[in-house]
Every structure is written in C-alpha cells, then in structure tokens.
Design a protein around this motif. Sequence first.
Motif, mmCIF file in Angstrom:
data_model
loop_
_atom_site.group_PDB
_atom_site.id
_atom_site.type_symbol
_atom_site.label_atom_id
_atom_site.label_comp_id
_atom_site.label_asym_id
_atom_site.label_seq_id
_atom_site.Cartn_x
_atom_site.Cartn_y
_atom_site.Cartn_z
ATOM 1 N N ARG A 1 111.356 -29.596 57.277
ATOM 2 C CA ARG A 1 111.398 -29.839 55.829
ATOM 3 C C ARG A 1 110.864 -28.638 55.070
ATOM 4 N N PHE A 2 109.716 -28.153 55.528
ATOM 5 C CA PHE A 2 109.084 -27.021 54.861
ATOM 6 C C PHE A 2 110.002 -25.800 54.860
ATOM 7 N N LEU A 3 110.576 -25.502 56.020
ATOM 8 C CA LEU A 3 111.399 -24.293 56.121
ATOM 9 C C LEU A 3 112.735 -24.447 55.398
ATOM 10 N N THR A 4 113.281 -25.651 55.392
ATOM 11 C CA THR A 4 114.522 -25.862 54.649
ATOM 12 C C THR A 4 114.305 -25.535 53.174
ATOM 13 N N GLU A 5 113.134 -25.908 52.693
ATOM 14 C CA GLU A 5 112.853 -25.666 51.280
ATOM 15 C C GLU A 5 112.446 -24.217 51.007
ATOM 16 N N LYS A 6 111.528 -23.719 51.830
ATOM 17 C CA LYS A 6 110.938 -22.400 51.536
ATOM 18 C C LYS A 6 111.688 -21.241 52.168
ATOM 19 N N CYS A 7 112.558 -21.542 53.099
ATOM 20 C CA CYS A 7 113.239 -20.444 53.785
ATOM 21 C C CYS A 7 114.741 -20.692 53.876
ATOM 22 N N PRO A 8 115.404 -20.844 52.721
ATOM 23 C CA PRO A 8 116.864 -20.986 52.750
ATOM 24 C C PRO A 8 117.478 -19.634 53.099
ATOM 25 N N PRO A 9 118.760 -19.614 53.460
ATOM 26 C CA PRO A 9 119.404 -18.343 53.810
ATOM 27 C C PRO A 9 119.200 -17.273 52.729
ATOM 28 N N LYS A 10 119.083 -17.698 51.480
ATOM 29 C CA LYS A 10 118.860 -16.735 50.397
ATOM 30 C C LYS A 10 117.592 -15.906 50.651
ATOM 31 N N ALA A 11 116.556 -16.577 51.134
ATOM 32 C CA ALA A 11 115.301 -15.875 51.394
ATOM 33 C C ALA A 11 115.471 -14.870 52.531
ATOM 34 N N VAL A 12 116.251 -15.255 53.540
ATOM 35 C CA VAL A 12 116.502 -14.336 54.657
ATOM 36 C C VAL A 12 117.236 -13.108 54.146
ATOM 37 N N ARG A 13 118.180 -13.350 53.237
ATOM 38 C CA ARG A 13 118.995 -12.244 52.719
ATOM 39 C C ARG A 13 118.193 -11.249 51.894
ATOM 40 N N GLU A 14 117.183 -11.717 51.190
ATOM 41 C CA GLU A 14 116.340 -10.795 50.420
ATOM 42 C C GLU A 14 115.800 -9.702 51.347
ATOM 43 N N VAL A 15 115.401 -10.135 52.540
ATOM 44 C CA VAL A 15 114.834 -9.179 53.484
ATOM 45 C C VAL A 15 115.943 -8.351 54.126
ATOM 46 N N ILE A 16 117.027 -9.022 54.519
ATOM 47 C CA ILE A 16 118.161 -8.302 55.125
ATOM 48 C C ILE A 16 118.679 -7.226 54.175
ATOM 49 N N ASP A 17 118.739 -7.575 52.893
ATOM 50 C CA ASP A 17 119.271 -6.627 51.921
ATOM 51 C C ASP A 17 118.251 -5.553 51.543
#
Lengths: 375, 414
Positions: free
Chosen positions: A18-34
Amino acid sequence: MNFDFSDDQKQLRDEARRFLTEKCPPKAVREVIDGKASYDRELWKGLADMGFLGVAIPEAFGGSGAGHLELCVIAEEMGRALAPVPFSSTVYLAAEALMLAGSDAQKQKWLPAIASGAAVGTLALFEGSGNPSPDAIKLTASNGTLNGVKKPVPDGAIADFAIVAARTASTGRETDISLFLVDLTSEGVEAKALTNIDPSRGQAEISFKNVKAELLGPANEGWSILSRVLDRAAVLIAFEQVGGADRALEMGRDYALDRIAFGRQIGSFQAVKHMLADMYVSATLARSNCYYGAWALSTNASELPEAAAAARISATQAFQHCAKNNIQVHGGMGFTWEFDCHLYYRRSNALALGLGSLSYWEDALIDRMRQRNAA
Amino acid sequence: MNFDDTPQEAAFRAEAKAWIAANAPKQYEDELKKASLGRIQLRSANILEVAKAWQKKKADAGWAVPHWPKDYGGRGASPIERVIWQQEEGVFGKLGALFIIGHGMCGPTMMAYAAEDQKRHYLPPLASGENIWCQLFSEPAGGSDVAGLRTRAEKDGDDWVINGQKIWTSGAHYSDYGILITRTDPTVPKHKGLTMFFLDMKSPGVEVKPIKQANGQAEFNEVYFTDVRIPDAQRLGAVGDGWNVSLTTLMNERMAIGANVATGFPELFEFCNNLMLEDGPAIDARAVRSKLASWAVRASGLKYTSFRAISALSRGERPGPENSIGKLVAGAMLQDVATYALDLQGAAGVLSGPDDAEAAGKFQAMLLRSPATRVEGGTDEILRNIIAERVLGLPGDIRVDKDVPFNKIPTKGR
Ligand SMILES: Cc1cc2nc3c(=O)[nH]c(=O)nc-3n(C[C@H](O)[C@H](O)[C@H](O)COP(=O)(O)OP(=O)(O)OC[C@H]3O[C@@H](n4cnc5c(N)ncnc54)[C@H](O)[C@@H]3O)c2cc1C
C-alpha cells in the motif's frame, strides 16, 4: 513444517505494498531515470518512518529488530515497485556487513543512522569487470590507509560511507583480504557517477588516495565475511527479483486482456497464453526457492550458502524471463519509453549482475552441492 | 516459516522410520535404487507380487495410504505427515507406482461420490493393494478433449449397458476395478451428456488388449466394452454430471502426480559428479556446471513449491489449478536431462543394455520414457492452458463445439 510467511508477515507485506503503491508510482521511478534526481529522497525518508530500513536491525542499534523474514517481505515489495532508492546497497550490503562484523562503536555509529534514513551505505567490492574473487581485489591497505579504485559501486555517488574490500597481503590466499569502513566524506575520496543500464539505481566509481580507514572485523578475514554478506544479500535481492518478476507478469497479463487484435483479446491466442503461463512457472519456481532461502537466512542455517545460490539463480532467471517477455506481450508499445516495460527490463538485467553474474552463482551452487554430497 | 517437525510430526517420523527399518523388503533396495523411469522390473522376482506384498504389509500395520481416513484403510494422517511418510519410505516408495492411479485418482473419486457402504467395501482392499484400479477415461476420439468420448451407456432396467472402446488405460491388464466415464446422451452438448461409473474389470464383455509402447514396455491398453452390464448402484454422481465428477478425478490426478514428480536431476548430478571427461572431471567443466545449476534450481523450485502447496493444504485450503506446474516442469526436464546425460556419454550413449550402458542404462530408459510424461495426465499444452486460464484468468480457448449437440460435431479433420 510450515512453509509460508506468517499472518503478521503477510500483513506487513500488504502494508508495504500500500505504502509503495502510493509513494512510489512509476512516475517517481521516472524522475530518477530521467536524471531529475539521483534518488527519491522523500521515499527514502518515508521508508525510514515506516520502519522498513531498520526492520532487521536490532533495537539496541535503532532498528525494530523484527527480523530477516520481515526484511524479505519488504524486499519483494521494493522489487515490485522498482523503488529508486539505495535500499539494497544500504540495507542488504552495508547493514548486513556491519551486523556481521562491526565493532560495537561502528554499529553504534552507523546502524541507527541507516535505520533513521540519515545515512546511505554501500559495499565497494568490484574493480572493473569480473566476478567476486579475492584475486580481483587490487586496492591496497597499509597502515590503515587505502589506495586504489573501485567500480562499479552501487549507489556510490550518494553514499555516506562504504565498506571497502582491500588487499593487505599478496600471498595468493583469501586471507590477503580485509574489510575497511570508510566515511566517504574523508579526505582523498573521490566519487563520480557512471551511466548504467538501470539509472533508477546509481553506479559510481570511487577512487581512494591515501584515505584513512578503520578495519571492519578481524584483519585478514575480509573474504570470509564478504562471502557471508554476499550470501545474505543474494537472498534479499532474490526477493526483489521475485517481486519484479511478479509485477512484470501481471503487466503482461493485464495487457493481454485489454489489447484486441484480429477481433479477439490477444490473451486468447494460445501462443500468448503459453508465454504467460511459462512466465508464471518461472516466477513460481523462483518464489519457492526464495522461501527456502528466507528460512535459511532467518535461522542462520548451515544450508544458507546453497539455499542462497539457488534463490539467486532462480530469481535472476525468472525476473529476466518475465521482464523480456512482458515486452514481447506488449508488442511495439512494449518498446516505447512511455510504457513501463523497459523499467523492469532494465532492473532485471542490472540485478542479474550486481552481486556477481549468473555464471558466478551457478559455479557457487555446484561447489556447495558437491561439498554437501561429500560430507 | 519453519522446516522443523512439530513434536507430533517428529513422533510420526520416528514411528514411520522404525517401522520401515524393521519391515521394508531390503533385499530389493539396490535394484530399486538403480531402477529407472517407467515400469520397474526386478531381476529376481515378479514386481507385481513384491509390490502387492509390501502394500499389504503396510496396510496391516496401518501405513497404507496414510492420509486416507481410518474407515477406508488409511490412518487419517495430515498432509505433512503424508510427506514425512514418503520421505521415510524413500526408495521403497517406487513399489507404489502400480497403485498410483487407484490411490491418487480412483479412491478420491469414490470417496467423493460412492455410497457409504460402497466406500467401506471397496476402499480398504484398494488401499491395501489387494485390488488394483484403473482409470478408463481416454478414447481414440477423446484424450485432451476428454469430453469428446463416444463410449455409450444405455439404461436397461436397473442396469446400464456399455458399448465402446477406451485406450491408453494404464494397468488395465492387471486391474480388478476401474472408474469409467461414458456418454449417456449424445443429443446434448458434449459436456452435458456424460455419466461416471465404477465397474468390475472381470465383468463379461470387458476385453483388455495390451499395447506395446514406444519404449518397448506395455503398461497401457486398449479396453473394449461389448454389452457390459453395470448396476445403476455403481453410478458415481448424477446422470449427465460425469464431467464434474471427472474434474474431481483430474484435480486429484494433478495433485497425486504433481506432489512427488521425478525430474531426473539427482541422477544427473550423481552421474556428473563421478564422470571423467577427456579433460578432467565433468563436474569441473564450466558448461556442465551451468546446465546442472539451472536444472538444480528447477528441481528445488518444484520441491519447495510442493511444500508450499502442502502448507496451504494443512491450513484447509483445497488443491488448486496451480498444481499443474509440477508435471509441466518435470516432464520437460526429464527429457532434457536424459538427452544431456547421453550427450556426455558420447558415442557409447547409444547403448542401453544395463551391463553396457553407463549408470546401468538409467538415462537411456529415461530418454525413451520421458515423452510419455509430457502426454499422460494432461499434455504440456493443456497444462499451460490451465495455468493461463484458471490461474492467470486469461480467456478460454475458442471452443467451436461447446454448444453443439454431441452427435452433430465433425469427427475427422479432413
Ligand atoms: C503412458 C501413458 C499412460 C496413460 N494412462 C492413461 C490412463 O490410465 N487412463 C486414461 O484415461 N488415459 C491415460 N493416458 C491418456 C492420456 O491422458 C492422453 O494421452 C492425453 O490426455 C492426451 O490425449 P491424446 O493422446 O488423445 O492426444 P491429443 O488430445 O490428440 O493431443 C495431440 C496433440 O494436440 C495437442 N492439443 C490437443 N488439444 C489441445 C488444445 N486445446 N490446445 C493446445 N494443444 C492441444 C496436445 O497437446 C498434443 O500435443 C495415458 C497416456 C500415456 C502416454
């Protein structure tokens, strides 16, 4: 015998998901990838607040002391979410090394900092290509001073401290190696980020010029400590891999249900169904091997080295298998930057290499099975 | 997560161990160890007699089919105790191969659908190996598509009259009873017109003809029915409900086959561990290690997957379609492992006589038997369909005959 996680552990899994679904959506991963951030600081802080960073750290050192089964449960969720944080380097490698070999003072200094999210740690082992091996360690230590270069170092550019494998003698034996604890803000340390196939977790080169460092664990026992750290990390990373494999399978399944071609859901074509069934098979075999590894890790069983190698191999194969076929199920869409398939593909291949490659662990497994057979 | 026996499990294990040590037919231990996949032969004795004697001995001491209820010839053991028994029985468990269909499939179906007095009458001698049972499902026209079967059952007074043919029936030539699925109404869609029975294989009109298999053995048979009479009391489930009854059998089949499948890996590991190649021990060669490691984790993965299934069973969960994984993985593995073991033997790999071939010809026999593992009890393709549809929720295959009356379905491809 009971070969499953307990209800409390399953509840922890739900909570982490639950926590990661909310706080770590793919958008958050992309911020770092980008490249907009080197890691997700807010998520890191959140993980600390949830108690996830210190779940296997004893209470005396600032953790919750819940244990390694709990850490396995969280690792799986970190893998599912592709969390772009230095979790594996800090929690599986640095914290495990500290807990195994650190002095009281070293633990007191760094473990609470890990648990609270204040410090990022890493293990500086590799020096270019190749697999873990005492012979490959050229960085020298004499009179507590380190000289040499390490790369790739996971999360090396953002880490506050590192455990460094160094050569203290040249007799050609494992006892030539000792471990050192280095505050990376020390004089003579230089870290630079390197580009890598999975930018959601950084890799770096760190050079050491006359850097003062303190021993971690007894002198000359570095390699035996390291092997134990690698075995423990292998199980934990295997859980990340299983989490990633499961998520890639789910994505493929969902797409197969949504996408229509030739007037049918593509999931009604047997070639696609069978591809997904095989993904399920590999993910299931890996999960079962991981459960065995989790048991061995949490009980410090003598079976750990063999169980760790089996979990590692099985999970590496499963994540790579699921991630690549997830792209195949998605067709052209799967190859776009836009879709998340490549994030899993990248992570699956990065995790496959970070602790020593598949062939290294295959070798290790057979050695360990032979030892058991001979015993 | 815990691998240790509970005190109760430890006591069960100790009791089983002691009993097996005192009673197992140890004179055959070596031969059984060497025995390869497929029908076991003993040089010195008739396998059927040895297997029946061991099963009877177990039954007299309460160890036959431990997980069955006491009233039906078992001892009411838990799912985990069942595994403990298998672990302790070890190589002598191979003698149970003749009874797998009866114990794994026919028995559970009888338990679910037969009348109480029938269960008490038929199940204990099935448990004790006194009676062997077979499963009469497949037909020339219906294998994967079991519901495509044509064997007719027509009501005549209190009896049913059976005419038709079954095929690939394992053990029919030495079976005493069988469970039989028939068509009772050809005018409705195929799944709706089926009815299940059990019957005495010595009934007049039953004719069994062994078929020689691709590996040279003769385990399966054709079975012909000519005006065979079965009393209505031996019907299992309602008239027209045979499909659902057969699903009980098939689900148990997957559980029975899936729980303890042979992968060939332990044999291959031992073989490689002792084998010398031109340039040193096989186990030191990089390529050999890589293959062994990949198979090792598949074998251990299967083992721990079955442990997870057993843990779920102990919590009262029902065995689900995910149990299809066991045979799917093991079947392909057996074939690949055997092929590889022969490759390592080089030119002499072609020799299969136990006195000439490496490892007493174990891998040659495995090579020749393994294609059957990928077919019997559901082909690889059918198992993948089950996983895709029932576990992952993907759409069912397009079934063009689903709503067509059975007697209107085409019978030939071209
Ligand atoms: C050693 C052995 C022992 C056996 N023992 C018994 C027994 O005791 N009792 C009994 O009743 N039966 C028994 N069988 C029969 C077995 O269950 C069938 O052979 C099996 O179910 C396959 O059916 P089939 O032979 O008619 O092949 P088919 O159904 O004709 O299959 C031919 C090919 O088509 C493929 N295929 C068929 N349908 C589909 C589909 N929907 N999707 C994709 N591919 C498909 C199959 O996978 C296979 O590759 C035994 C078989 C063997 C080999």
